[in-house]
Design an enzyme around this catalytic site. Structure first.
Site, PDB file in Angstrom:
ATOM      1  N   GLU A   1     -12.005 -24.540 -14.878  1.00 36.07           N
ATOM      2  CA  GLU A   1     -12.617 -25.858 -14.691  1.00 36.07           C
ATOM      3  C   GLU A   1     -11.621 -26.997 -14.925  1.00 36.07           C
ATOM      4  OE1 GLU A   1     -17.299 -24.905 -15.685  1.00 36.07           O
ATOM      5  OE2 GLU A   1     -15.922 -25.120 -17.356  1.00 36.07           O
TER       6      GLU A   1
ATOM      7  N   GLY B   1     -25.529 -23.274 -12.767  1.00 30.27           N
ATOM      8  CA  GLY B   1     -26.497 -22.582 -11.933  1.00 30.27           C
ATOM      9  C   GLY B   1     -27.572 -23.576 -11.500  1.00 30.27           C
TER      10      GLY B   1
ATOM     11  N   ILE C   1     -27.754 -17.244 -17.032  1.00 30.86           N
ATOM     12  CA  ILE C   1     -29.075 -16.961 -16.457  1.00 30.86           C
ATOM     13  C   ILE C   1     -28.921 -16.352 -15.057  1.00 30.86           C
ATOM     14  CG2 ILE C   1     -31.336 -17.928 -15.839  1.00 30.86           C
ATOM     15  CD1 ILE C   1     -30.712 -18.164 -18.844  1.00 30.86           C
TER      16      ILE C   1
ATOM     17  N   MET D   1     -24.065 -23.744 -20.024  1.00 31.57           N
ATOM     18  CA  MET D   1     -23.959 -23.232 -21.388  1.00 31.57           C
ATOM     19  C   MET D   1     -23.251 -24.165 -22.365  1.00 31.57           C
ATOM     20  SD  MET D   1     -23.189 -19.249 -20.299  1.00 31.57           S
ATOM     21  CE  MET D   1     -23.339 -18.621 -21.956  1.00 31.57           C
TER      22      MET D   1
ATOM     23  N   ASP E   1     -23.864 -21.142  -8.427  1.00 25.97           N
ATOM     24  CA  ASP E   1     -24.800 -20.019  -8.188  1.00 25.97           C
ATOM     25  C   ASP E   1     -26.226 -20.554  -8.351  1.00 25.97           C
ATOM     26  OD1 ASP E   1     -23.679 -19.750 -11.243  1.00 25.97           O
ATOM     27  OD2 ASP E   1     -25.832 -19.427 -11.146  1.00 25.97           O
TER      28      ASP E   1
HETATM   29  N1  SAH Z   1     -17.265 -14.934 -15.853  1.00 25.84           N
HETATM   30  C1  SAH Z   1     -17.015 -15.518 -17.142  1.00 25.84           C
HETATM   31  C2  SAH Z   1     -18.289 -15.926 -17.846  1.00 25.84           C
HETATM   32  C3  SAH Z   1     -18.938 -17.103 -17.204  1.00 25.84           C
HETATM   33  S1  SAH Z   1     -20.309 -17.706 -18.107  1.00 25.84           S
HETATM   34  C4  SAH Z   1     -16.247 -14.513 -17.992  1.00 25.84           C
HETATM   35  O1  SAH Z   1     -16.345 -13.338 -17.754  1.00 25.84           O
HETATM   36  O2  SAH Z   1     -15.547 -14.962 -18.894  1.00 25.84           O
HETATM   37  C5  SAH Z   1     -20.818 -19.018 -17.057  1.00 25.84           C
HETATM   38  C6  SAH Z   1     -20.136 -20.356 -17.197  1.00 25.84           C
HETATM   39  O3  SAH Z   1     -20.462 -21.204 -16.110  1.00 25.84           O
HETATM   40  C7  SAH Z   1     -20.582 -21.154 -18.436  1.00 25.84           C
HETATM   41  O4  SAH Z   1     -19.527 -21.940 -18.910  1.00 25.84           O
HETATM   42  C8  SAH Z   1     -21.757 -22.000 -17.906  1.00 25.84           C
HETATM   43  O5  SAH Z   1     -21.723 -23.321 -18.401  1.00 25.84           O
HETATM   44  C9  SAH Z   1     -21.599 -22.036 -16.388  1.00 25.84           C
HETATM   45  N2  SAH Z   1     -22.697 -21.443 -15.589  1.00 25.84           N
HETATM   46  C10 SAH Z   1     -22.641 -21.314 -14.238  1.00 25.84           C
HETATM   47  N3  SAH Z   1     -23.740 -20.686 -13.775  1.00 25.84           N
HETATM   48  C11 SAH Z   1     -24.534 -20.425 -14.840  1.00 25.84           C
HETATM   49  C12 SAH Z   1     -25.793 -19.762 -14.983  1.00 25.84           C
HETATM   50  N4  SAH Z   1     -26.434 -19.238 -13.946  1.00 25.84           N
HETATM   51  N5  SAH Z   1     -26.318 -19.665 -16.232  1.00 25.84           N
HETATM   52  C13 SAH Z   1     -25.662 -20.171 -17.300  1.00 25.84           C
HETATM   53  N6  SAH Z   1     -24.451 -20.784 -17.211  1.00 25.84           N
HETATM   54  C14 SAH Z   1     -23.872 -20.907 -16.005  1.00 25.84           C
END
Ligand code: SAH
Length: 230
Positions: free
Chosen positions: A12, A78, A152, A172, A196
């Site tokens: 980001e 999301g 989520i 998050m 997403d």
């Molecule tokens: N792929 C990463 C984890 C990503 S967690 C790893 O393996 O390290 C998701 C991140 O994107 C978080 O920082 C959150 O703020 C954001 N995000 C995007 N889509 C989201 C969703 N559906 N639910 C919760 N957070 C989401």
């Protein structure tokens, strides 16, 4: 003026670091903070790592140690709102913690005593964001962002968050940043580009669109800086 720009993940903030090219790196609290001068603004950039605790820690450091007078967040989220599609921008007008639950004591979801469910973003920064969107001919939606320490990827959970908080997007970190900035009286702005739809295929979509949506959000924040610095 001192401005902080934060994200949650390296992806980001990478478009920001690539844009500014020259910066100093300061290590503090097991994290890295990138400082630079842009026109008349002292900028500190950092990614917090994922989740509300990391986000709150980093926001506090950006304000207390680096003296940020405004905090801008750039990242991905999301979509909950059906009108938001991958790559679309959403600016939080208020934020809540969807996983905060002491409802057994008669409180609403997201509430603890002496606090509130929703924290509002700074109106001036929201105005600047909309001026920027108009100038760039981009669509920027305002809405409620619900934050929790969960990725989520279920329609059911997403519908519950939508119904309970009237949320447009979920992520998050946002509310963690919002509560810190509100307590410390620092104007903040939280921008997310959709990665997403928080549904069964959210994991795949997230991986596919993280980079492109991060860039959309970061480019918008950079465009906003021009207006903040005037
Ligand atoms: N792929 C990463 C984890 C990503 S967690 C790893 O393996 O390290 C998701 C991140 O994107 C978080 O920082 C959150 O703020 C954001 N995000 C995007 N889509 C989201 C969703 N559906 N639910 C919760 N957070 C989401």
């Amino acid at each position: 003026m001192k401005i902080a720009i934060m994200g949650a993940m390296i992806e980001e903030i990478t478009p920001l670091l690539e844009r500014f090219k020259e910066y100093e790196t300061v290590e503090f609290a097991k994290n890295k903070f990138y400082t630079l001068k842009y026109k008349s603004i002292d900028i500190t950039i950092a990614y917090s790592k994922i989740g509300k605790v990391n986000a709150a820690l980093t926001a506090s450091i950006l304000i207390n140690r680096f003296g940020a007078q405004k905090l801008l967040f750039s990242g991905v989220a999301g979509a909950v709102d059906e009108t938001l599609h991958i790559g679309d921008l959403i600016a939080a007008d208020s934020l809540a913690q969807h996983d905060l639950d002491i409802t057994v004591f008669g409180h609403p979801y997201g509430f603890v005593p002496e606090s509130k469910v929703f924290i509002k973003s700074d109106e001036k920064l929201l105005e600047i964001a909309h001026e920027t969107a108009r100038a760039l001919n981009l669509t920027l939606k305002n809405g409620i962002i619900a934050t929790g320490d969960q990725f989520i990827n279920s329609r059911e959970k997403k519908e519950w968050i939508k119904k309970t908080f009237n949320a447009n997007a979920i992520e998050m970190e946002g509310a963690g940043v919002a509560f810190v900035c509100d307590a410390l009286n620092v104007p903040f702005f939280i921008l997310r580009a959709i990665s997403d739809a928080a549904d069964a295929k959210a994991g795949f979509d997230f991986d596919e669109f993280l980079q492109s949506s991060s860039k959309i959000s970061a480019d918008f924040i950079i465009a906003m800086l021009e207006r903040i610095s005037i």
